[in-house]
Scaffold this motif. Sequence first.
Motif, PDB file in Angstrom:
ATOM      1  N   ILE A   5       0.860  -1.180   0.000  1.00  0.00           N
ATOM      2  CA  ILE A   5       0.000   0.000   0.000  1.00  0.00           C
ATOM      3  C   ILE A   5       0.900   1.235   0.000  1.00  0.00           C
ATOM      4  N   SER A   6       0.707   2.104  -0.978  1.00  0.00           N
ATOM      5  CA  SER A   6       1.472   3.343  -1.085  1.00  0.00           C
ATOM      6  C   SER A   6       0.531   4.502  -0.770  1.00  0.00           C
ATOM      7  N   ILE A   7       0.956   5.358   0.162  1.00  0.00           N
ATOM      8  CA  ILE A   7       0.091   6.422   0.651  1.00  0.00           C
ATOM      9  C   ILE A   7       0.834   7.758   0.602  1.00  0.00           C
ATOM     10  N   ILE A  71      -3.685  12.092   1.501  1.00  0.00           N
ATOM     11  CA  ILE A  71      -3.949  12.820   0.257  1.00  0.00           C
ATOM     12  C   ILE A  71      -4.407  11.846  -0.824  1.00  0.00           C
ATOM     13  N   LYS A  72      -3.672  10.743  -0.951  1.00  0.00           N
ATOM     14  CA  LYS A  72      -3.958   9.764  -1.982  1.00  0.00           C
ATOM     15  C   LYS A  72      -3.401   8.418  -1.541  1.00  0.00           C
ATOM     16  N   LEU A  73      -4.038   7.346  -1.972  1.00  0.00           N
ATOM     17  CA  LEU A  73      -3.630   6.009  -1.559  1.00  0.00           C
ATOM     18  C   LEU A  73      -3.837   5.045  -2.720  1.00  0.00           C
ATOM     19  N   LYS A  74      -2.946   4.083  -2.836  1.00  0.00           N
ATOM     20  CA  LYS A  74      -3.115   3.077  -3.880  1.00  0.00           C
ATOM     21  C   LYS A  74      -2.506   1.767  -3.409  1.00  0.00           C
ATOM     22  N   GLN A  75      -3.228   0.684  -3.665  1.00  0.00           N
ATOM     23  CA  GLN A  75      -2.668  -0.639  -3.422  1.00  0.00           C
ATOM     24  C   GLN A  75      -1.954  -1.036  -4.705  1.00  0.00           C
ATOM     25  N   LEU A  76      -0.645  -1.292  -4.599  1.00  0.00           N
ATOM     26  CA  LEU A  76       0.146  -1.611  -5.783  1.00  0.00           C
ATOM     27  C   LEU A  76       0.033  -3.082  -6.130  1.00  0.00           C
ATOM     28  N   SER A  78       1.754  -6.321  -7.292  1.00  0.00           N
ATOM     29  CA  SER A  78       3.134  -6.824  -7.229  1.00  0.00           C
ATOM     30  C   SER A  78       3.689  -7.214  -8.597  1.00  0.00           C
ATOM     31  N   SER A  79       2.820  -7.503  -9.557  1.00  0.00           N
ATOM     32  CA  SER A  79       3.316  -7.842 -10.897  1.00  0.00           C
ATOM     33  C   SER A  79       3.617  -6.591 -11.711  1.00  0.00           C
ATOM     34  N   ASN A  80       3.232  -5.425 -11.178  1.00  0.00           N
ATOM     35  CA  ASN A  80       3.424  -4.183 -11.923  1.00  0.00           C
ATOM     36  C   ASN A  80       4.082  -3.099 -11.072  1.00  0.00           C
ATOM     37  N   ASP A  81       4.965  -3.500 -10.148  1.00  0.00           N
ATOM     38  CA  ASP A  81       5.658  -2.488  -9.363  1.00  0.00           C
ATOM     39  C   ASP A  81       7.152  -2.781  -9.293  1.00  0.00           C
ATOM     40  N   ILE A 152      10.405  -0.023  -0.342  1.00  0.00           N
ATOM     41  CA  ILE A 152       9.771   1.105  -1.021  1.00  0.00           C
ATOM     42  C   ILE A 152       9.362   0.618  -2.406  1.00  0.00           C
ATOM     43  N   ALA A 153       8.323   1.212  -2.976  1.00  0.00           N
ATOM     44  CA  ALA A 153       7.826   0.706  -4.251  1.00  0.00           C
ATOM     45  C   ALA A 153       7.211   1.831  -5.077  1.00  0.00           C
ATOM     46  N   LEU A 154       7.331   1.683  -6.382  1.00  0.00           N
ATOM     47  CA  LEU A 154       6.687   2.550  -7.363  1.00  0.00           C
ATOM     48  C   LEU A 154       6.108   1.657  -8.458  1.00  0.00           C
ATOM     49  N   GLN A 155       5.137   2.170  -9.175  1.00  0.00           N
ATOM     50  CA  GLN A 155       4.567   1.425 -10.294  1.00  0.00           C
ATOM     51  C   GLN A 155       5.463   1.556 -11.516  1.00  0.00           C
ATOM     52  N   HIS A 156       5.471   0.502 -12.351  1.00  0.00           N
ATOM     53  CA  HIS A 156       6.180   0.567 -13.634  1.00  0.00           C
ATOM     54  C   HIS A 156       5.529   1.618 -14.522  1.00  0.00           C
ATOM     55  N   GLY A 157       6.293   2.118 -15.466  1.00  0.00           N
ATOM     56  CA  GLY A 157       5.733   2.998 -16.493  1.00  0.00           C
ATOM     57  C   GLY A 157       5.424   4.400 -16.021  1.00  0.00           C
ATOM     58  N   THR A 158       4.504   5.037 -16.718  1.00  0.00           N
ATOM     59  CA  THR A 158       4.211   6.453 -16.471  1.00  0.00           C
ATOM     60  C   THR A 158       3.108   6.680 -15.447  1.00  0.00           C
ATOM     61  N   GLU A 159       2.418   5.620 -15.030  1.00  0.00           N
ATOM     62  CA  GLU A 159       1.333   5.784 -14.040  1.00  0.00           C
ATOM     63  C   GLU A 159       1.919   6.213 -12.703  1.00  0.00           C
ATOM     64  N   VAL A 160       1.282   7.180 -12.060  1.00  0.00           N
ATOM     65  CA  VAL A 160       1.745   7.702 -10.775  1.00  0.00           C
ATOM     66  C   VAL A 160       0.637   7.599  -9.740  1.00  0.00           C
ATOM     67  N   LEU A 161       1.034   7.728  -8.481  1.00  0.00           N
ATOM     68  CA  LEU A 161       0.056   7.655  -7.391  1.00  0.00           C
ATOM     69  C   LEU A 161      -0.795   8.886  -7.335  1.00  0.00           C
TER      70      LEU A 161
END
Length: 161
Positions: A5-7, A71-76, A78-81, A152-161
């Motif tokens: 979970i990224s918050i 402010i914003k939250l996303k469950q990442l 695991s196949s795309n982070d 720590i984790a981020l999504q692949h590609g151009t998608e942002v939280l």
Amino acid sequence: MKHTISILVENHAGVLSRISGLFSRRSFNIDSLAVGVTDDPTVSRITIIVNGDDYTVEQVTKQLNKMVDVIKLKQLDSSNDICRELMLIKVRCNAKNRSDLIDIAQLMEAKISDLSTNSFTLEISDTPQRLALLEEMLRPYGILEEVRTGAIALQHGTEVL
């Protein structure tokens, strides 16, 4: 099942306490927690890794979304982070095994942070799985100390939280 979970939260005192308290009240164990400021000094990113079923994680994320500081939250997914963790590991070392340890460090792309006559400290940033592999490879030499950051984790590609 592990969930990341990224918050994004407002960067001020007490926010982390309120968020971790939410997990505690639900008797939900946090496997990994990392917090740091973002490019905006008024905003911090919290990365939490938890082990639980989909329903429970969904309930916790709904509660997190209701918090004023979030402010914003996303469950990442695991196949795309991209997930990384930092580890420092100190191993027993002598003249006989020093070259073996250097070979392991090179193989795993770890940096030698400290080398003395009796110990050898490696620094590595990698996936949790590769850190576990390095730990397994070094265990026969005698691990003296080990410390790991939270993932720590981020999504692949151009998608942002």
